[in-house]
Design a protein around this motif. Structure first.
Motif, PDB file in Angstrom:
ATOM      1  N   GLU A   1       4.790  -5.943  -7.971  1.00 57.88           N
ATOM      2  CA  GLU A   1       5.229  -5.216  -9.205  1.00 57.88           C
ATOM      3  C   GLU A   1       4.538  -5.776 -10.464  1.00 57.88           C
ATOM      4  OE1 GLU A   1       9.867  -5.125 -11.056  1.00 57.88           O
ATOM      5  OE2 GLU A   1       9.160  -6.800 -10.290  1.00 57.88           O
ATOM      6  N   HIS A   2       4.386  -5.122 -11.374  1.00 56.28           N
ATOM      7  CA  HIS A   2       3.813  -5.486 -12.764  1.00 56.28           C
ATOM      8  C   HIS A   2       4.396  -4.625 -13.686  1.00 56.28           C
ATOM      9  CE1 HIS A   2       1.069  -6.970 -15.561  1.00 56.28           C
ATOM     10  NE2 HIS A   2       0.704  -5.617 -15.897  1.00 56.28           N
ATOM     11  N   ASN A   3       5.110  -5.311 -14.843  1.00 55.37           N
ATOM     12  CA  ASN A   3       5.821  -4.671 -15.732  1.00 55.37           C
ATOM     13  C   ASN A   3       7.147  -3.769 -15.309  1.00 55.37           C
ATOM     14  OD1 ASN A   3       4.541  -6.086 -17.740  1.00 55.37           O
ATOM     15  ND2 ASN A   3       2.813  -4.484 -17.969  1.00 55.37           N
ATOM     16  N   LYS A   4       7.560  -4.220 -14.438  1.00 52.85           N
ATOM     17  CA  LYS A   4       8.762  -3.420 -13.739  1.00 52.85           C
ATOM     18  C   LYS A   4       8.335  -2.246 -13.025  1.00 52.85           C
ATOM     19  CE  LYS A   4      11.973  -5.258 -16.878  1.00 52.85           C
ATOM     20  NZ  LYS A   4      13.325  -4.989 -17.836  1.00 52.85           N
ATOM     21  N   GLN A   5       7.186  -1.938 -12.769  1.00 52.61           N
ATOM     22  CA  GLN A   5       6.525  -0.815 -11.951  1.00 52.61           C
ATOM     23  C   GLN A   5       6.173  -1.421 -10.636  1.00 52.61           C
ATOM     24  OE1 GLN A   5       3.088   1.095 -13.065  1.00 52.61           O
ATOM     25  NE2 GLN A   5       3.285   2.257 -11.769  1.00 52.61           N
ATOM     26  N   LEU A   6       6.599  -0.863  -9.492  1.00 52.80           N
ATOM     27  CA  LEU A   6       6.019  -1.170  -8.061  1.00 52.80           C
ATOM     28  C   LEU A   6       4.805  -0.598  -8.016  1.00 52.80           C
ATOM     29  CD1 LEU A   6       9.272  -0.827  -5.984  1.00 52.80           C
ATOM     30  CD2 LEU A   6       8.479  -2.661  -7.173  1.00 52.80           C
ATOM     31  N   LEU A   7       3.621  -1.475  -7.766  1.00 50.23           N
ATOM     32  CA  LEU A   7       2.414  -1.086  -7.454  1.00 50.23           C
ATOM     33  C   LEU A   7       2.029  -0.610  -5.978  1.00 50.23           C
ATOM     34  CD1 LEU A   7       0.441  -3.611  -9.771  1.00 50.23           C
ATOM     35  CD2 LEU A   7       1.469  -1.481 -10.474  1.00 50.23           C
ATOM     36  N   GLY A   8       2.831  -1.440  -5.076  1.00 48.76           N
ATOM     37  CA  GLY A   8       2.523  -1.223  -3.739  1.00 48.76           C
ATOM     38  C   GLY A   8       3.624  -2.017  -2.793  1.00 48.76           C
ATOM     39  N   PHE A   9       3.442  -1.911  -1.590  1.00 52.29           N
ATOM     40  CA  PHE A   9       4.603  -2.500  -0.532  1.00 52.29           C
ATOM     41  C   PHE A   9       3.935  -2.636   0.849  1.00 52.29           C
ATOM     42  CE2 PHE A   9       5.037   1.909   0.638  1.00 52.29           C
ATOM     43  CZ  PHE A   9       5.252   1.776   1.949  1.00 52.29           C
ATOM     44  N   THR A  10       4.395  -3.525   1.421  1.00 53.55           N
ATOM     45  CA  THR A  10       4.158  -3.561   2.979  1.00 53.55           C
ATOM     46  C   THR A  10       5.628  -3.817   3.637  1.00 53.55           C
ATOM     47  OG1 THR A  10       2.859  -4.821   4.588  1.00 53.55           O
ATOM     48  CG2 THR A  10       4.079  -6.163   2.967  1.00 53.55           C
TER      49      THR A  10
ATOM     50  N   ALA B   1      -4.409  -7.330  -0.689  1.00 51.73           N
ATOM     51  CA  ALA B   1      -4.425  -8.584  -0.479  1.00 51.73           C
ATOM     52  C   ALA B   1      -3.391  -9.440  -0.781  1.00 51.73           C
ATOM     53  CB  ALA B   1      -5.896  -9.130  -1.040  1.00 51.73           C
ATOM     54  N   ALA B   2      -2.686  -9.292  -1.778  1.00 47.98           N
ATOM     55  CA  ALA B   2      -1.692 -10.123  -2.260  1.00 47.98           C
ATOM     56  C   ALA B   2      -0.436  -9.760  -1.127  1.00 47.98           C
ATOM     57  CB  ALA B   2      -1.108  -9.937  -3.672  1.00 47.98           C
ATOM     58  N   LEU B   3      -0.064  -8.508  -0.988  1.00 43.40           N
ATOM     59  CA  LEU B   3       0.805  -8.179  -0.088  1.00 43.40           C
ATOM     60  C   LEU B   3       0.772  -8.728   1.303  1.00 43.40           C
ATOM     61  CD1 LEU B   3       1.491  -4.607  -1.317  1.00 43.40           C
ATOM     62  CD2 LEU B   3       3.184  -6.197  -1.432  1.00 43.40           C
ATOM     63  N   ILE B   4      -0.537  -8.732   1.714  1.00 40.04           N
ATOM     64  CA  ILE B   4      -0.902  -9.285   3.216  1.00 40.04           C
ATOM     65  C   ILE B   4      -0.504 -10.442   3.312  1.00 40.04           C
ATOM     66  CG2 ILE B   4      -2.680  -9.550   4.793  1.00 40.04           C
ATOM     67  CD1 ILE B   4      -3.803  -6.717   4.306  1.00 40.04           C
ATOM     68  N   GLU B   5      -1.187 -11.497   2.105  1.00 41.31           N
ATOM     69  CA  GLU B   5      -0.961 -12.886   2.371  1.00 41.31           C
ATOM     70  C   GLU B   5       0.672 -13.082   1.981  1.00 41.31           C
ATOM     71  OE1 GLU B   5      -3.101 -13.994  -1.437  1.00 41.31           O
ATOM     72  OE2 GLU B   5      -4.830 -13.568  -0.431  1.00 41.31           O
ATOM     73  N   ALA B   6       1.534 -12.351   1.390  1.00 38.46           N
ATOM     74  CA  ALA B   6       2.931 -12.505   1.425  1.00 38.46           C
ATOM     75  C   ALA B   6       3.422 -12.292   2.807  1.00 38.46           C
ATOM     76  CB  ALA B   6       3.748 -11.594   0.473  1.00 38.46           C
ATOM     77  N   ALA B   7       3.067 -11.125   3.532  1.00 34.57           N
ATOM     78  CA  ALA B   7       3.386 -11.115   4.901  1.00 34.57           C
ATOM     79  C   ALA B   7       2.925 -12.295   5.885  1.00 34.57           C
ATOM     80  CB  ALA B   7       2.840  -9.660   5.442  1.00 34.57           C
ATOM     81  N   GLU B   8       1.903 -12.731   5.776  1.00 35.38           N
ATOM     82  CA  GLU B   8       1.389 -13.963   6.380  1.00 35.38           C
ATOM     83  C   GLU B   8       2.174 -15.195   6.166  1.00 35.38           C
ATOM     84  OE1 GLU B   8      -2.655 -16.562   7.112  1.00 35.38           O
ATOM     85  OE2 GLU B   8      -2.435 -15.521   5.289  1.00 35.38           O
ATOM     86  N   HIS B   9       2.489 -15.323   4.991  1.00 36.39           N
ATOM     87  CA  HIS B   9       3.323 -16.382   4.611  1.00 36.39           C
ATOM     88  C   HIS B   9       4.719 -16.140   5.096  1.00 36.39           C
ATOM     89  CE1 HIS B   9       5.228 -19.814   2.420  1.00 36.39           C
ATOM     90  NE2 HIS B   9       6.156 -18.883   1.989  1.00 36.39           N
TER      91      HIS B   9
END
Length: 155
Positions: free
Chosen positions: A53-62, A95-103
């Protein structure tokens, strides 16, 4: 940009992203169906969804689904869905979404993440290689579509 677990207030915006994801895979638009599908997963606690999320807009998901490895007797997570809106691609969101999934896989004491992608999805494959995901070359994936169930056979 912030990556976080999805919450019920995200459902409408997430449904639009999810519908865009499905359209990427040549499915007919169906925002209402996307909403219902996601709500069912959330209500039943059947998946884990992270959003960027950036500025209350969802940019992507996993979206991750739980599974298990009988051989190792451990939980694993199927990274089933990964989508980033076109304007946010090539900015580190995936990449950030995959890192969150890995965590998430680490904190849930699981064996790891598994995912698949189409053989022609070269951009995704390059990202996975860059993030050190290990390509499984010695396995084959098969699919058996369900047929009309004959209830006589179930007796």
């Amino acid at each position: 940009m912030q990556v976080r677990k999805v919450n019920p207030q995200d459902l409408h915006q997430l449904s639009l992203l999810f519908d865009g994801y499905r359209q990427f895979y040549q499915q007919a638009p169906d925002v209402k169906g996307a909403y219902q599908f996601l709500k069912q997963r959330m209500d039943a606690d059947e998946s884990m969804v992270f959003v960027a999320e950036h500025n209350k807009q969802l940019l992507g998901f996993t979206q991750l689904y739980p599974s298990y490895s009988s051989v190792s007797m451990q939980r694993l997570w199927v990274l089933n869905d990964l989508f980033v809106i076109e304007q946010a691609r090539q900015t580190g969101v995936a990449a950030a979404l995959i890192e969150a999934a890995e965590h998430w896989a680490q904190i849930t004491d699981s064996k790891g993440l598994v995912l698949e992608t189409d053989s022609d999805n070269i951009k995704a494959q390059k990202l996975y290689a860059k993030l050190n995901l290990i390509k499984q070359v010695n396995t084959q994936h098969y699919f058996l579509p369900t047929q009309q169930i004959n209830t006589d056979k179930l007796s």
